[in-house]
Design an enzyme around this catalytic site. Structure first.
Site, mmCIF file in Angstrom:
data_model
loop_
_atom_site.group_PDB
_atom_site.id
_atom_site.type_symbol
_atom_site.label_atom_id
_atom_site.label_comp_id
_atom_site.label_asym_id
_atom_site.label_seq_id
_atom_site.Cartn_x
_atom_site.Cartn_y
_atom_site.Cartn_z
ATOM 1 N N HIS A 187 142.026 62.823 73.733
ATOM 2 C CA HIS A 187 141.445 62.640 74.904
ATOM 3 C C HIS A 187 141.762 60.753 74.695
ATOM 4 O O HIS A 187 142.373 59.981 73.382
ATOM 5 C CB HIS A 187 140.717 62.779 74.404
ATOM 6 C CG HIS A 187 139.073 62.373 75.361
ATOM 7 N ND1 HIS A 187 138.224 61.390 75.385
ATOM 8 C CD2 HIS A 187 138.341 62.995 76.202
ATOM 9 C CE1 HIS A 187 137.447 60.857 76.733
ATOM 10 N NE2 HIS A 187 137.419 61.788 76.602
ATOM 11 N N CYS B 4 140.198 61.970 81.230
ATOM 12 C CA CYS B 4 139.991 61.472 80.279
ATOM 13 C C CYS B 4 141.430 61.963 79.672
ATOM 14 O O CYS B 4 141.187 61.166 78.227
ATOM 15 C CB CYS B 4 139.463 61.282 79.168
ATOM 16 S SG CYS B 4 137.878 60.655 80.276
ATOM 17 N N GLN C 208 135.650 69.422 70.888
ATOM 18 C CA GLN C 208 135.756 70.817 71.626
ATOM 19 C C GLN C 208 135.371 71.559 70.439
ATOM 20 O O GLN C 208 134.852 72.473 71.185
ATOM 21 C CB GLN C 208 136.441 70.292 72.557
ATOM 22 C CG GLN C 208 136.945 69.388 73.432
ATOM 23 C CD GLN C 208 136.146 70.011 74.756
ATOM 24 O OE1 GLN C 208 135.319 70.451 75.283
ATOM 25 N NE2 GLN C 208 135.728 68.533 74.950
ATOM 26 N N LYS D 104 127.752 68.747 73.139
ATOM 27 C CA LYS D 104 128.657 69.048 73.679
ATOM 28 C C LYS D 104 128.455 70.575 72.804
ATOM 29 O O LYS D 104 129.111 71.811 73.141
ATOM 30 C CB LYS D 104 130.611 68.934 73.238
ATOM 31 C CG LYS D 104 130.550 67.663 74.545
ATOM 32 C CD LYS D 104 131.811 67.479 73.969
ATOM 33 C CE LYS D 104 132.306 65.685 74.593
ATOM 34 N NZ LYS D 104 132.809 66.125 76.120
#
Lengths: 402, 138
Positions: free
Chosen positions: A119, A360, A199, A222
């Site tokens: 990212h 991104c 993530q 997240k």
């Protein structure tokens, strides 16, 4: 795991978009919040809103306990010691913090190793540091199936390498990387080893001691928590030795007109009044995830992964990127002849929220030779029925462009 | 803030005319003899358009573009290219946002405004580059 009951905990899932029930498939961007998290934040503001670590009064004591409890929950969740987990604004700030405090460890000619699937937040801080210090950045390449070229680990990482920083799970391809292998080679070369776990942490058990990373960055929003709060794990001996990031209140033990003595960990890295409500909300999110169980979430998402491959691959012209196994429930794809933006706009007509664009990760998109993609990302409250709705939406959109 | 615009459907953007320009963009391709060439990106989504102009005595004699973009940005560029071919630089510089929206004649949602206007920004900047270059030469 009773998904129907879980969905009842999320007030937003009752929302309708353009006359359709919301199908929220943008979880890699941010997840929705259960009432338990929303109420924890509300409870703080309504009943014991005060600053922490200073007031003698009752509410300050309550706020301090709640905020420190949240720290304990988060540090335990990733298998670290209490002193080793710092609260930050999120993954981006955690990585910028690292690039800042590690500055003096980097000299001209040193190398920083990243992967091609990072990212922007795990590229740009290191580019800035490398520019300032005259260091060099090297990238581990990506195979066409969206996995890392693991054979390059030992070729690219050498005694010149001072930092290896890699993503655990790709926000574009869903790839889960073999970070233990990577870390082993980094440490053999006496390099620091950093993981971007933004993530992965929401979806699978991440144990910093088992991974044996030196630092690990993540975000609360997240993983069902609020925005503006996240974490940074760092090995105690490193955090003790390294300089502070920001200075001021709460991070000092003693200040004279000449100098200051830093506070104990983790507070040394939390200057100023922190995001107390956010921290408390983060703690509530951890409680919620633990109650459901990460193993159950993972099992549910495995089902959704199989269903998504099966359903989307039946649609004409669909190309899904990323590996078929060792992956999370993040799907980037395109339909031939239709731009991702147009698809996302049309899906919105049917109440389906997805992301379109470069996610991104422009260097990765370049490597994969695609300009943009649609991304559908799932979480514990998503259902197999929603996968079907996505497929129906894509078919309807395709018809418009046929 | 919840925006109450449930009647605005994306479907309404994809009128026959728009899809026609998307699938068969006018003035699409390369130009080897261009007097000026410029590329702009939409940083938000990575859309990219390259514009080439052939200019004679302040008149846009020929125009070509290549792009990687959505239906809105591509059709906007295609329509704009038809509009300015044969016009003077002064006339081209006078085109404003509202003219582009009128040309497209579809409801453009806030998030897609950037797509619709990228071609106009690109045109303006390309002309600017050409004029700066000429000024320096003189």
């Amino acid at each position: 795991m009773d998904v129907k009951r879980i969905r009842e905990d999320f007030p937003i899932l009752k929302r309708e978009i353009k006359g359709n029930k919301l199908v929220y498939l943008d979880n890699a961007a941010t997840t929705q919040k259960p009432s338990q998290v929303i109420n924890a934040i509300k409870d703080y503001y309504e009943n014991y809103n005060s600053n922490i670590h200073r007031g003698i009064h009752k509410m300050s004591e309550e706020a301090t306990i709640a905020y420190e409890e949240a720290h304990k929950k988060v540090s335990k969740f990733i298998g670290s010691k209490f002193e080793e987990t710092i609260f930050t604004k999120g993954t981006t700030e955690s990585l910028n913090l690292l690039a800042s405090i590690l500055k003096n460890k980097i000299k001209r000619g040193d190398e920083i190793v990243l992967t091609q699937m990072e990212h922007h937040s795990n590229i740009v801080p290191w580019q800035q540091l490398a520019k300032e210090k005259g260091a060099k950045i090297k990238y581990i390449e990506v195979n066409s199936d969206g996995t890392l070229k693991t054979e390059q680990f030992s070729q690219i990482i050498t005694s010149k390498t001072k930092i290896v920083s890699a993503v655990h799970m790709s926000n574009v391809l869903g790839t889960i990387n073999q970070i233990k292998e990577l870390g082993k080679i980094a440490h053999e070369n006496k390099s620091l080893f950093i993981i971007d776990a933004a993530q992965s942490i929401p979806h699978m058990t991440v144990d910093v001691k088992k991974i044996n990373c030196d630092f690990l960055a993540f975000s609360a929003h997240k993983m069902l928590g609020p925005t503006g709060i996240g974490g940074l794990y760092g090995k105690k001996e490193l955090l003790e030795e390294l300089p502070p990031f920001q200075t001021g209140g709460d991070m000092i033990r003693q200040v004279t007109f000449k100098e200051a003595v830093w506070n104990d960990l983790p507070w040394k890295y939390e200057a100023g009044t922190p995001n107390i409500a956010g921290g408390i909300g983060f703690g509530a999110a951890i409680d919620y995830l633990k109650k459901i169980g990460l193993e159950n979430i993972q099992e549910h998402e495995e089902k959704l992964i199989r269903k998504t491959f099966k359903t989307l691959e039946r649609i004409n012209g669909v190309e899904i990127y990323g590996p078929r196994i060792n992956r999370g429930a993040v799907f980037s794809f395109n339909i031939k002849g239709i731009h991702s933006h147009d698809l996302a706009s049309l899906l919105d007509d049917y109440g389906i929220a997805v992301r379109a664009g470069h996610h991104c990760a422009m260097p990765l998109m370049q490597t994969m030779n695609i300009h943009s993609s649609v991304r559908a990302s799932f979480y514990l409250y998503n259902t197999e029925e929603e996968v079907e709705k996505l497929a129906e939406g894509l078919k309807k959109a395709s018809k418009i462009f046929a | 803030m919840i925006i109450d615009d449930d009647l605005n459907k994306a479907e309404d953007m994809y009128k026959e005319n728009i899809l026609d320009h998307y699938k068969n963009p006018r003035n699409y391709g390369d130009m080897k003899t261009a007097d000026v060439e410029h590329t702009e990106f939409n940083a938000l989504c990575g859309d990219k358009i390259r514009l080439m102009l052939k200019i004679e005595k302040e008149v846009i004699k020929d125009i070509k573009f290549t792009s990687q973009g959505c239906a809105i940005s591509k059709s906007s560029m295609s329509m704009l290219s038809e509009e300015i071919k044969g016009k003077t630089l002064l006339q081209a510089k006078k085109i404003v946002k509202q003219d582009v929206f009128k040309m497209l004649n579809i409801p453009i949602s806030a998030v897609r405004t950037k797509c619709a206007l990228l071609p106009l920004d690109l045109l303006k900047n390309t002309i600017k580059i050409y004029e700066n270059y000429k000024e320096k030469k003189q």
